[in-house]
Design an enzyme around this catalytic site. Structure first.
Site, PDB file in Angstrom:
ATOM      1  N   LYS A  80       0.867  -1.177   0.000  1.00  0.00           N
ATOM      2  CA  LYS A  80       0.000   0.000   0.000  1.00  0.00           C
ATOM      3  C   LYS A  80       0.903   1.225   0.000  1.00  0.00           C
ATOM      4  O   LYS A  80       2.057   1.152   0.444  1.00  0.00           O
ATOM      5  CB  LYS A  80      -0.856  -0.011   1.284  1.00  0.00           C
ATOM      6  CG  LYS A  80      -2.117   0.782   1.193  1.00  0.00           C
ATOM      7  CD  LYS A  80      -3.264  -0.019   0.626  1.00  0.00           C
ATOM      8  CE  LYS A  80      -4.522   0.815   0.533  1.00  0.00           C
ATOM      9  NZ  LYS A  80      -5.683   0.061   0.068  1.00  0.00           N
ATOM     10  N   GLY A 179     -22.990   4.221   4.786  1.00  0.00           N
ATOM     11  CA  GLY A 179     -22.157   4.846   3.754  1.00  0.00           C
ATOM     12  C   GLY A 179     -22.553   4.389   2.362  1.00  0.00           C
ATOM     13  O   GLY A 179     -22.269   3.261   1.964  1.00  0.00           O
ATOM     14  N   GLY A 181     -21.521   5.552  -0.694  1.00  0.00           N
ATOM     15  CA  GLY A 181     -20.620   6.177  -1.657  1.00  0.00           C
ATOM     16  C   GLY A 181     -20.507   5.270  -2.873  1.00  0.00           C
ATOM     17  O   GLY A 181     -21.482   4.636  -3.295  1.00  0.00           O
ATOM     18  N   ASN A 182     -19.294   5.165  -3.406  1.00  0.00           N
ATOM     19  CA  ASN A 182     -19.102   4.385  -4.640  1.00  0.00           C
ATOM     20  C   ASN A 182     -19.535   2.938  -4.472  1.00  0.00           C
ATOM     21  O   ASN A 182     -20.289   2.412  -5.283  1.00  0.00           O
ATOM     22  CB  ASN A 182     -17.628   4.428  -5.070  1.00  0.00           C
ATOM     23  CG  ASN A 182     -17.228   5.810  -5.528  1.00  0.00           C
ATOM     24  OD1 ASN A 182     -18.036   6.527  -6.118  1.00  0.00           O
ATOM     25  ND2 ASN A 182     -15.990   6.201  -5.246  1.00  0.00           N
ATOM     26  N   VAL A 183     -19.067   2.272  -3.421  1.00  0.00           N
ATOM     27  CA  VAL A 183     -19.403   0.853  -3.232  1.00  0.00           C
ATOM     28  C   VAL A 183     -20.811   0.726  -2.656  1.00  0.00           C
ATOM     29  O   VAL A 183     -21.642  -0.041  -3.153  1.00  0.00           O
ATOM     30  CB  VAL A 183     -18.389   0.149  -2.303  1.00  0.00           C
ATOM     31  CG1 VAL A 183     -18.786  -1.309  -2.111  1.00  0.00           C
ATOM     32  CG2 VAL A 183     -16.981   0.243  -2.866  1.00  0.00           C
TER      33      VAL A 183
HETATM   34  P1  NAD Z   1     -16.531   6.406  -0.850  1.00  0.00           P
HETATM   35  O1  NAD Z   1     -15.691   7.488  -0.266  1.00  0.00           O
HETATM   36  O2  NAD Z   1     -17.018   6.530  -2.258  1.00  0.00           O
HETATM   37  O3  NAD Z   1     -17.836   6.162   0.059  1.00  0.00           O
HETATM   38  C1  NAD Z   1     -17.842   6.256   1.437  1.00  0.00           C
HETATM   39  C2  NAD Z   1     -19.192   6.837   1.840  1.00  0.00           C
HETATM   40  O4  NAD Z   1     -19.281   6.809   3.257  1.00  0.00           O
HETATM   41  C3  NAD Z   1     -19.381   8.280   1.398  1.00  0.00           C
HETATM   42  O5  NAD Z   1     -20.653   8.451   0.803  1.00  0.00           O
HETATM   43  C4  NAD Z   1     -19.250   9.063   2.714  1.00  0.00           C
HETATM   44  O6  NAD Z   1     -20.017  10.269   2.698  1.00  0.00           O
HETATM   45  C5  NAD Z   1     -19.791   8.051   3.702  1.00  0.00           C
HETATM   46  N1  NAD Z   1     -19.354   8.257   5.079  1.00  0.00           N
HETATM   47  C6  NAD Z   1     -18.165   8.713   5.548  1.00  0.00           C
HETATM   48  N2  NAD Z   1     -18.164   8.746   6.893  1.00  0.00           N
HETATM   49  C7  NAD Z   1     -19.393   8.305   7.287  1.00  0.00           C
HETATM   50  C8  NAD Z   1     -20.012   8.120   8.546  1.00  0.00           C
HETATM   51  N3  NAD Z   1     -19.370   8.414   9.676  1.00  0.00           N
HETATM   52  N4  NAD Z   1     -21.273   7.614   8.576  1.00  0.00           N
HETATM   53  C9  NAD Z   1     -21.936   7.328   7.434  1.00  0.00           C
HETATM   54  N5  NAD Z   1     -21.395   7.499   6.207  1.00  0.00           N
HETATM   55  C10 NAD Z   1     -20.149   7.982   6.135  1.00  0.00           C
HETATM   56  O7  NAD Z   1     -15.686   5.063  -0.646  1.00  0.00           O
HETATM   57  P2  NAD Z   1     -15.918   3.666  -1.357  1.00  0.00           P
HETATM   58  O8  NAD Z   1     -14.996   3.540  -2.513  1.00  0.00           O
HETATM   59  O9  NAD Z   1     -17.369   3.451  -1.546  1.00  0.00           O
HETATM   60  O10 NAD Z   1     -15.374   2.668  -0.238  1.00  0.00           O
HETATM   61  C11 NAD Z   1     -16.126   2.403   0.933  1.00  0.00           C
HETATM   62  C12 NAD Z   1     -15.312   1.543   1.890  1.00  0.00           C
HETATM   63  O11 NAD Z   1     -14.993   0.308   1.237  1.00  0.00           O
HETATM   64  C13 NAD Z   1     -13.981   2.147   2.301  1.00  0.00           C
HETATM   65  O12 NAD Z   1     -13.706   1.757   3.628  1.00  0.00           O
HETATM   66  C14 NAD Z   1     -12.973   1.492   1.364  1.00  0.00           C
HETATM   67  O13 NAD Z   1     -11.685   1.414   1.939  1.00  0.00           O
HETATM   68  C15 NAD Z   1     -13.580   0.110   1.218  1.00  0.00           C
HETATM   69  N6  NAD Z   1     -13.215  -0.566  -0.041  1.00  0.00           N
HETATM   70  C16 NAD Z   1     -13.490   0.018  -1.229  1.00  0.00           C
HETATM   71  C17 NAD Z   1     -13.151  -0.636  -2.412  1.00  0.00           C
HETATM   72  C18 NAD Z   1     -13.453  -0.025  -3.768  1.00  0.00           C
HETATM   73  O14 NAD Z   1     -13.371  -0.740  -4.782  1.00  0.00           O
HETATM   74  N7  NAD Z   1     -13.831   1.224  -3.830  1.00  0.00           N
HETATM   75  C19 NAD Z   1     -12.525  -1.897  -2.368  1.00  0.00           C
HETATM   76  C20 NAD Z   1     -12.279  -2.490  -1.107  1.00  0.00           C
HETATM   77  C21 NAD Z   1     -12.626  -1.799   0.052  1.00  0.00           C
END
Ligand code: NAD
Length: 352
Positions: A80, A179, A181-183
């Site tokens: 990382k 949350g 967001g993207n996922v």
């Molecule tokens: P993202 O930043 O697009 O989404 C995160 C969401 O969580 C956002 O909408 C944000 O506003 C919300 N959020 C932040 N703090 C919060 C809180 N206290 N309470 C409620 N909502 C809150 O990130 P992502 O890409 O969707 O990833 C989400 C998680 O999954 C992360 O922990 C990331 O490390 C993990 N992850 C992502 C991927 C990937 O392919 N994107 C792969 C493996 C793991």
């Protein structure tokens, strides 16, 4: 600050620090283990309050990648990188180029990819200075955001978790997503399409609105933890299961995308004692790294990626069964399986 004796060091093979005065880059690359292949993992940009926070984060995340790739059956090691800085203010082409050059100095021991605070466009810019980045499609000149594939893997994992609880269908089950967001949003869509009742919370109204528009029920960030649901799916930040939150849980299981959901391994033991099934985070959220691996190999065959991601279901069923059979926490079982794989004794399980 000690690094070699840091409590999260866990025999890292390499930790490299770099600063570039001209661009202002301050970055760390950590390679935890490369027995199975080049250490591959995201490049995170975050405005860390203290340098030691960045060191802790990079060590924990890099170790997590070793376990994730090993159990996903990928010939990749764990690594990382982190850039210390505010992605909204400090990100410049010069800084991204400098990061690409830093990655290049390791000659392929570490392969970078998108992570929080960095986009596919950012990684593409780093890729102008090094071939050792992934998650961008050089031929088609467009990126590959792994989030939809990660969400699909989490959906497959939730199905396996529900099966473990005795439910044969997602239809009619209740899932609380923290949350969207993207996922989280992609997951919400898959679950709604499958007929689940979905509750969501987020700190951003725009993200809540789009989930609401596809039929999710919006609840507060405080309430999401204590929902009486079949599955709680953390998809925001890490350490969400901690000594302050654990007693509030009313869910039957936890299965979500966030990395490092357990503040400490003991939280997993406590979940086990409480009878809450926990899908180990690095097992269920491996869709993204699987996608990145195939992209990097130049294999742009969505069916092959899907077939590989589908194996997350069988892996979880196996972990739940072993956890039950041994009366042990699921993440302890997953850790032991991963360690056996990356220590070199079980390479035959890897993808060709
Ligand atoms: P993202 O930043 O697009 O989404 C995160 C969401 O969580 C956002 O909408 C944000 O506003 C919300 N959020 C932040 N703090 C919060 C809180 N206290 N309470 C409620 N909502 C809150 O990130 P992502 O890409 O969707 O990833 C989400 C998680 O999954 C992360 O922990 C990331 O490390 C993990 N992850 C992502 C991927 C990937 O392919 N994107 C792969 C493996 C793991």
């Amino acid at each position: 600050m000690n690094v070699l004796s840091h409590h999260e060091f866990d025999n890292h093979q390499l930790v490299a620090f770099h600063s570039d005065e001209e661009s202002g880059l301050k970055a760390i690359i950590a390679v935890h283990n490369s027995h199975l292949g080049p250490a591959t993992g995201g490049c995170r940009m975050f405005n860390y309050a203290k340098e030691e926070d960045a060191v802790r984060d990079v060590l924990r995340l890099s170790r997590g990648m070793t376990y994730k790739s090993a159990l996903a059956g990928l010939p990749l090691g764990g690594g990382k990188s982190v850039i210390i800085g505010d992605p909204k203010k400090d990100k410049t082409p010069a800084l991204l180029h400098a990061m690409g050059e830093f990655i290049d100095t390791l000659g392929g021991r570490y392969i970078g990819a998108e992570d929080s605070g960095t986009s596919v466009a950012d990684i593409t810019m780093m890729g102008e200075r090094t071939p050792y980045v992934s998650g961008i499609n050089r031929q088609a000149k467009h990126g590959g955001d792994p989030s939809p594939v990660t969400a699909y893997g989490v959906f497959i994992g939730i199905r396996a978790t529900l099966e473990h609880l005795g439910y044969s269908e997602v239809n009619g089950r209740s899932i609380a997503i923290q949350g969207v967001g993207n996922v989280g949003f992609n997951l919400c869509q898959l679950l709604r399409d499958a007929g689940a009742k979905v509750f969501v919370s987020d700190i951003h109204q725009v993200n809540l609105k789009r989930a609401f528009d596809i039929g999710a029920v919006v609840v507060s960030n405080d309430d999401i933890l204590s929902m009486d649901v079949d599955v709680f799916a953390p998809c925001a930040m890490g350490a969400v299961i901690n000594p302050y939150s654990i007693d509030k849980l009313r869910c039957q299981s936890i299965a979500g995308a966030a990395n490092n959901q357990l503040a400490t391994p003991e939280m997993g033991d406590q979940l086990h004692e409480m009878g809450i099934a926990y899908a180990p985070d690095y097992v269920i959220n491996a869709g993204g790294i699987i996608e990145v691996y195939y992209q990097n190999q130049g294999i742009l065959d969505a069916d092959r990626v899907t077939q590989h991601v589908d194996t997350i279901g069988a892996r979880l069923r196996d972990i739940f069964q072993r956890a039950q059979g041994n009366n042990m926490a699921s993440q302890r079982i997953a850790d032991a399986m991963a360690e056996e794989t990356f220590s070199g004794r079980a390479k035959r399980h890897l993808a060709a």
